[in-house]
Design a protein around this motif. Structure first.
Motif, PDB file in Angstrom:
ATOM      1  N   ARG A   1      -7.814  35.340 157.360  1.00 22.16           N
ATOM      2  CA  ARG A   1      -8.914  35.341 156.409  1.00 22.16           C
ATOM      3  C   ARG A   1      -8.893  34.109 155.513  1.00 22.16           C
ATOM      4  O   ARG A   1      -7.839  33.671 155.086  1.00 22.16           O
ATOM      5  CB  ARG A   1      -8.807  36.595 155.555  1.00 22.16           C
ATOM      6  CG  ARG A   1     -10.045  36.971 154.838  1.00 22.16           C
ATOM      7  CD  ARG A   1     -10.044  38.495 154.693  1.00 22.16           C
ATOM      8  NE  ARG A   1     -11.150  38.942 153.911  1.00 22.16           N
ATOM      9  CZ  ARG A   1     -12.339  39.229 154.408  1.00 22.16           C
ATOM     10  NH1 ARG A   1     -12.554  39.118 155.679  1.00 22.16           N
ATOM     11  NH2 ARG A   1     -13.298  39.624 153.632  1.00 22.16           N
TER      12      ARG A   1
ATOM     13  N   VAL B   1      -6.363  46.335 162.259  1.00 23.96           N
ATOM     14  CA  VAL B   1      -6.975  45.036 162.552  1.00 23.96           C
ATOM     15  C   VAL B   1      -6.314  43.995 161.655  1.00 23.96           C
ATOM     16  O   VAL B   1      -6.334  44.119 160.436  1.00 23.96           O
ATOM     17  CB  VAL B   1      -8.493  45.059 162.303  1.00 23.96           C
ATOM     18  CG1 VAL B   1      -9.103  43.703 162.603  1.00 23.96           C
ATOM     19  CG2 VAL B   1      -9.160  46.150 163.130  1.00 23.96           C
TER      20      VAL B   1
ATOM     21  N   CYS C   1      -8.930  50.883 160.029  1.00 21.09           N
ATOM     22  CA  CYS C   1     -10.283  51.336 160.351  1.00 21.09           C
ATOM     23  C   CYS C   1     -10.254  52.677 161.067  1.00 21.09           C
ATOM     24  O   CYS C   1      -9.328  52.980 161.811  1.00 21.09           O
ATOM     25  CB  CYS C   1     -10.987  50.311 161.239  1.00 21.09           C
ATOM     26  SG  CYS C   1     -11.084  48.674 160.511  1.00 21.09           S
TER      27      CYS C   1
ATOM     28  N   ALA D   1     -15.173  38.765 163.177  1.00 24.15           N
ATOM     29  CA  ALA D   1     -14.625  39.281 164.434  1.00 24.15           C
ATOM     30  C   ALA D   1     -13.800  38.246 165.200  1.00 24.15           C
ATOM     31  O   ALA D   1     -12.781  38.580 165.800  1.00 24.15           O
ATOM     32  CB  ALA D   1     -15.755  39.805 165.313  1.00 24.15           C
ATOM     33  N   GLU D   2     -14.209  36.979 165.147  1.00 23.36           N
ATOM     34  CA  GLU D   2     -13.490  35.932 165.885  1.00 23.36           C
ATOM     35  C   GLU D   2     -12.091  35.681 165.313  1.00 23.36           C
ATOM     36  O   GLU D   2     -11.255  35.074 165.962  1.00 23.36           O
ATOM     37  CB  GLU D   2     -14.257  34.603 165.844  1.00 23.36           C
ATOM     38  CG  GLU D   2     -15.649  34.648 166.395  1.00 23.36           C
ATOM     39  CD  GLU D   2     -16.663  35.102 165.346  1.00 23.36           C
ATOM     40  OE1 GLU D   2     -16.717  34.536 164.244  1.00 23.36           O
ATOM     41  OE2 GLU D   2     -17.393  36.040 165.657  1.00 23.36           O
ATOM     42  N   HIS D   3     -11.843  36.140 164.098  1.00 30.06           N
ATOM     43  CA  HIS D   3     -10.549  35.917 163.444  1.00 30.06           C
ATOM     44  C   HIS D   3      -9.675  37.165 163.444  1.00 30.06           C
ATOM     45  O   HIS D   3      -8.683  37.229 162.709  1.00 30.06           O
ATOM     46  CB  HIS D   3     -10.761  35.458 161.996  1.00 30.06           C
ATOM     47  CG  HIS D   3     -11.543  34.197 161.887  1.00 30.06           C
ATOM     48  ND1 HIS D   3     -12.121  33.802 160.712  1.00 30.06           N
ATOM     49  CD2 HIS D   3     -11.856  33.244 162.794  1.00 30.06           C
ATOM     50  CE1 HIS D   3     -12.745  32.655 160.895  1.00 30.06           C
ATOM     51  NE2 HIS D   3     -12.602  32.303 162.166  1.00 30.06           N
ATOM     52  N   CYS D   4     -10.042  38.168 164.245  1.00 32.30           N
ATOM     53  CA  CYS D   4      -9.361  39.467 164.205  1.00 32.30           C
ATOM     54  C   CYS D   4      -8.635  39.799 165.512  1.00 32.30           C
ATOM     55  O   CYS D   4      -9.094  39.443 166.590  1.00 32.30           O
ATOM     56  CB  CYS D   4     -10.371  40.578 163.935  1.00 32.30           C
ATOM     57  SG  CYS D   4     -11.144  40.479 162.321  1.00 32.30           S
TER      58      CYS D   4
ATOM     59  N   GLU E   1      -6.489  40.214 160.429  1.00 32.78           N
ATOM     60  CA  GLU E   1      -7.486  39.155 160.356  1.00 32.78           C
ATOM     61  C   GLU E   1      -6.901  37.927 159.660  1.00 32.78           C
ATOM     62  O   GLU E   1      -6.235  38.044 158.638  1.00 32.78           O
ATOM     63  CB  GLU E   1      -8.704  39.639 159.572  1.00 32.78           C
ATOM     64  CG  GLU E   1      -9.768  38.592 159.398  1.00 32.78           C
ATOM     65  CD  GLU E   1     -10.907  39.049 158.507  1.00 32.78           C
ATOM     66  OE1 GLU E   1     -11.964  38.423 158.578  1.00 32.78           O
ATOM     67  OE2 GLU E   1     -10.737  40.011 157.736  1.00 32.78           O
TER      68      GLU E   1
ATOM     69  N   ALA F   1      -7.219  43.455 167.052  1.00 32.93           N
ATOM     70  CA  ALA F   1      -7.217  44.902 166.817  1.00 32.93           C
ATOM     71  C   ALA F   1      -6.163  45.590 167.672  1.00 32.93           C
ATOM     72  O   ALA F   1      -5.933  45.212 168.818  1.00 32.93           O
ATOM     73  CB  ALA F   1      -8.586  45.476 167.136  1.00 32.93           C
TER      74      ALA F   1
ATOM     75  N   MET G   1     -15.359  41.606 157.773  1.00 32.56           N
ATOM     76  CA  MET G   1     -14.435  40.935 158.679  1.00 32.56           C
ATOM     77  C   MET G   1     -15.197  39.940 159.549  1.00 32.56           C
ATOM     78  O   MET G   1     -16.366  40.150 159.871  1.00 32.56           O
ATOM     79  CB  MET G   1     -13.766  41.947 159.616  1.00 32.56           C
ATOM     80  CG  MET G   1     -12.779  42.852 158.963  1.00 32.56           C
ATOM     81  SD  MET G   1     -11.986  43.936 160.177  1.00 32.56           S
ATOM     82  CE  MET G   1     -13.029  45.380 160.053  1.00 32.56           C
TER      83      MET G   1
ATOM     84  N   GLY H   1     -15.522  52.975 163.076  1.00 33.43           N
ATOM     85  CA  GLY H   1     -15.159  51.579 162.853  1.00 33.43           C
ATOM     86  C   GLY H   1     -15.110  51.160 161.401  1.00 33.43           C
ATOM     87  O   GLY H   1     -14.869  50.006 161.083  1.00 33.43           O
TER      88      GLY H   1
END
Length: 88
Positions: A43, A39, A74, A25-28, A41, A30, A23, A79
């Protein structure tokens, strides 16, 4: 007698011989949901991303330029993603 899990008719999901692309992280976004964390995302998958992730070890012969939402389920304890589904 050992059970052949690879060819079992009760086998669920798809198994891969490589870890999936992680993943970003900047595109997620949660959302905690008890024992799991959902989560979402945004993508994008291109041949350049695949080649960079696997150091050129994967050559599919197919041109990728795909994007969309992906849902990861997750474990909140470690995680680790247990499921990944891409919306269509």
């Amino acid at each position: 007698m050992a059970i052949d899990r690879q060819n079992s008719p009760y086998r669920r999901g798809i198994r891969f011989d490589r870890m999936p692309i992680p993943m970003v992280a900047e595109h997620c976004i949660a959302v905690d949901a008890g024992a799991v964390q959902l989560v979402v995302e945004s993508r994008r998958l291109t041949n350049a991303i695949i080649e960079a992730t696997y150091d050129g070890a994967v050559h599919g012969g197919v041109e990728f330029d795909d994007h969309g939402a992906t849902l990861h389920v997750c474990d909140t304890a470690d995680g680790r993603a247990h499921r990944r589904d891409r919306g269509r």
